[in-house]
Design a protein around this motif. Structure first.
Motif, mmCIF file in Angstrom:
data_model
loop_
_atom_site.group_PDB
_atom_site.id
_atom_site.type_symbol
_atom_site.label_atom_id
_atom_site.label_comp_id
_atom_site.label_asym_id
_atom_site.label_seq_id
_atom_site.Cartn_x
_atom_site.Cartn_y
_atom_site.Cartn_z
ATOM 1 N N VAL A 24 0.842 -1.202 0.000
ATOM 2 C CA VAL A 24 0.000 0.000 0.000
ATOM 3 C C VAL A 24 0.875 1.249 0.000
ATOM 4 N N ALA A 25 1.928 1.256 0.809
ATOM 5 C CA ALA A 25 2.808 2.419 0.902
ATOM 6 C C ALA A 25 3.491 2.719 -0.426
ATOM 7 N N ARG A 26 3.809 1.680 -1.200
ATOM 8 C CA ARG A 26 4.474 1.882 -2.492
ATOM 9 C C ARG A 26 3.540 2.484 -3.526
ATOM 10 N N LYS A 27 2.260 2.167 -3.452
ATOM 11 C CA LYS A 27 1.336 2.495 -4.541
ATOM 12 C C LYS A 27 0.385 3.659 -4.243
ATOM 13 N N CYS A 28 0.126 3.975 -2.976
ATOM 14 C CA CYS A 28 -0.959 4.898 -2.637
ATOM 15 C C CYS A 28 -0.645 6.341 -3.002
ATOM 16 N N GLU A 29 -1.719 7.109 -3.197
ATOM 17 C CA GLU A 29 -1.633 8.534 -3.495
ATOM 18 C C GLU A 29 -2.688 9.258 -2.653
ATOM 19 N N PRO A 30 -2.534 10.579 -2.452
ATOM 20 C CA PRO A 30 -3.535 11.337 -1.707
ATOM 21 C C PRO A 30 -4.932 11.168 -2.303
ATOM 22 N N GLY A 31 -5.909 10.985 -1.432
ATOM 23 C CA GLY A 31 -7.289 10.808 -1.865
ATOM 24 C C GLY A 31 -7.751 9.369 -1.809
ATOM 25 N N VAL A 104 -10.696 23.079 3.175
ATOM 26 C CA VAL A 104 -11.633 23.284 4.278
ATOM 27 C C VAL A 104 -11.893 21.932 4.925
ATOM 28 N N ALA A 105 -11.525 21.793 6.198
ATOM 29 C CA ALA A 105 -11.638 20.517 6.892
ATOM 30 C C ALA A 105 -12.588 20.626 8.068
ATOM 31 N N GLY A 106 -13.478 19.667 8.170
ATOM 32 C CA GLY A 106 -14.358 19.572 9.324
ATOM 33 C C GLY A 106 -14.008 18.353 10.141
ATOM 34 N N GLY A 107 -13.580 18.544 11.385
ATOM 35 C CA GLY A 107 -13.281 17.410 12.266
ATOM 36 C C GLY A 107 -12.188 16.518 11.703
ATOM 37 N N VAL A 108 -12.462 15.199 11.642
ATOM 38 C CA VAL A 108 -11.466 14.248 11.132
ATOM 39 C C VAL A 108 -11.261 14.386 9.628
ATOM 40 N N GLY A 109 -12.027 15.261 8.976
ATOM 41 C CA GLY A 109 -11.783 15.543 7.563
ATOM 42 C C GLY A 109 -10.411 16.140 7.328
ATOM 43 N N ALA A 110 -9.787 16.657 8.394
ATOM 44 C CA ALA A 110 -8.426 17.182 8.275
ATOM 45 C C ALA A 110 -7.448 16.081 7.873
ATOM 46 N N ALA A 111 -7.745 14.833 8.242
ATOM 47 C CA ALA A 111 -6.827 13.725 7.961
ATOM 48 C C ALA A 111 -6.672 13.462 6.461
ATOM 49 N N PRO A 112 -7.757 13.234 5.699
ATOM 50 C CA PRO A 112 -7.577 13.036 4.258
ATOM 51 C C PRO A 112 -7.207 14.313 3.510
ATOM 52 N N LEU A 113 -7.520 15.484 4.074
ATOM 53 C CA LEU A 113 -7.156 16.739 3.411
ATOM 54 C C LEU A 113 -5.653 16.977 3.473
ATOM 55 N N TYR A 114 -5.029 16.557 4.561
ATOM 56 C CA TYR A 114 -3.608 16.814 4.785
ATOM 57 C C TYR A 114 -2.717 16.357 3.628
ATOM 58 N N PRO A 115 -2.782 15.097 3.174
ATOM 59 C CA PRO A 115 -1.874 14.685 2.094
ATOM 60 C C PRO A 115 -2.167 15.387 0.769
ATOM 61 N N GLN A 116 -3.414 15.786 0.546
ATOM 62 C CA GLN A 116 -3.736 16.489 -0.691
ATOM 63 C C GLN A 116 -3.087 17.875 -0.728
ATOM 64 N N LEU A 117 -3.244 18.639 0.354
ATOM 65 C CA LEU A 117 -2.658 19.970 0.383
ATOM 66 C C LEU A 117 -1.138 19.901 0.414
ATOM 67 N N ARG A 118 -0.595 18.914 1.090
ATOM 68 C CA ARG A 118 0.867 18.774 1.127
ATOM 69 C C ARG A 118 1.424 18.494 -0.263
ATOM 70 N N LYS A 119 0.736 17.644 -1.024
ATOM 71 C CA LYS A 119 1.212 17.357 -2.381
ATOM 72 C C LYS A 119 1.114 18.593 -3.264
ATOM 73 N N LEU A 120 0.021 19.353 -3.129
ATOM 74 C CA LEU A 120 -0.105 20.592 -3.894
ATOM 75 C C LEU A 120 1.040 21.547 -3.567
ATOM 76 N N ALA A 121 1.369 21.654 -2.276
ATOM 77 C CA ALA A 121 2.469 22.529 -1.861
ATOM 78 C C ALA A 121 3.788 22.070 -2.490
#
Length: 273
Positions: A24-31, A104-121
């Motif tokens: 999973v670690a080798r293949k996964c992407e944000p989202g 925009v993250a609500g509650g635990v929505g911050a968890a899946p949002l984190y890798p997306q914004l980090r990749k954009l950065a």
């Protein structure tokens, strides 16, 4: 079996686990997401990937202890194992270069949002984020977002941290102040994402949302995660979970989400809640 190499309590209801899962670690992407089983008799629970480390061969998940299975998972400690850790499932988030994005993250929505914004950065896109929670205790990953976000805004229901009120208020305040965003990525409760889209539609700002309805098999065969996207039936587990927020029928999603409310109530009673 998959080893728990790290466990961290984020607040009284939310925990983080880093799992050794090489494939999973080798293949996964944000989202994308995984399906976990705690033991061989356990149910399948979908959890969005919050982080991954290809060198360490680990994947990080963040979960809220709300039901029987997440309570079993919570009882596991560092060094213990979980039975299954299947993935990556779903489609990677459709991230692309642009001038500025706000998450925009609500509650635990911050968890899946984190890798997306980090990749954009990492792609060179300036990013801001708004994190919401009931109180300061329930605002998660703030320090991690601060590592790469230009601005980190906080909204809490009780005003114990940041703005008192909703993430939508902070979002609209920024837009009205003249900050130009090319895209909004909203992840959290359905009602939150629906209200974010109401605002972004008014200002014609493209908005992606992440739909996490009830999933069972994670491969599109059971039909449990049907969603209406622009009048077409899609399956969140194979076509998503990220979709154009302007096309999502949120009312239908919320209706489907409530189909098993009675069973969830019985599960909570069983946990003494």
């Amino acid at each position: 079996m998959y080893k728990i190499v790290k466990k961290q309590t984020l607040n009284q209801a939310v925990e983080l686990m880093e799992i050794h899962a090489p494939y999973v670690a080798r293949k996964c992407e944000p989202g994308q997401f995984i399906i976990i089983r705690v033991d061989e008799d356990g149910e399948r629970v979908p959890l969005t990937i919050a982080d991954y480390d290809r060198e360490k061969e680990t994947v990080t998940i963040i979960y809220q202890v709300v039901g029987y299975t997440t309570e079993l998972l919570s009882k596991k400690a560092e060094g213990d194992y979980v039975q299954d850790f299947v993935g990556p499932l779903g489609q990677p988030a459709p991230l692309h270069k642009c001038d500025r994005v706000i998450g925009v993250a609500g509650g635990v929505g911050a968890a899946p949002l984190y890798p997306q914004l980090r990749k954009l950065a990492k792609m060179g896109v300036p990013v801001d984020v708004i994190i919401g929670g009931k109180s300061a205790e329930f605002v998660i990953l703030k320090e991690l977002f601060e590592e790469f976000c230009d601005n980190v805004y906080i909204a809490t229901d009780d005003g114990s941290l940041g703005t008192k009120g909703f993430v939508t208020t902070v979002l609209e305040d920024q837009i009205k102040a003249g900050v130009k965003y090319d895209e909004v990525i909203a992840i959290g409760p359905l009602i939150m994402m629906k209200n974010v889209v109401k605002i972004t539609k008014e200002y014609d700002i493209p908005t992606m949302v992440s739909l996490n309805p009830i999933m069972i098999d994670g491969t599109g065969m059971c039909g449990g995660c049907r969603v209406n996207i622009g009048g077409e039936t899609k399956f969140a587990c194979v076509d998503g979970p990220d979709f154009d927020g302007f096309k999502v029928d949120f009312d239908e999603c919320m209706q489907r989400q409530g189909m098993f409310r009675e069973e969830e109530h019985e599960c909570r009673i069983g946990r003494g809640m």
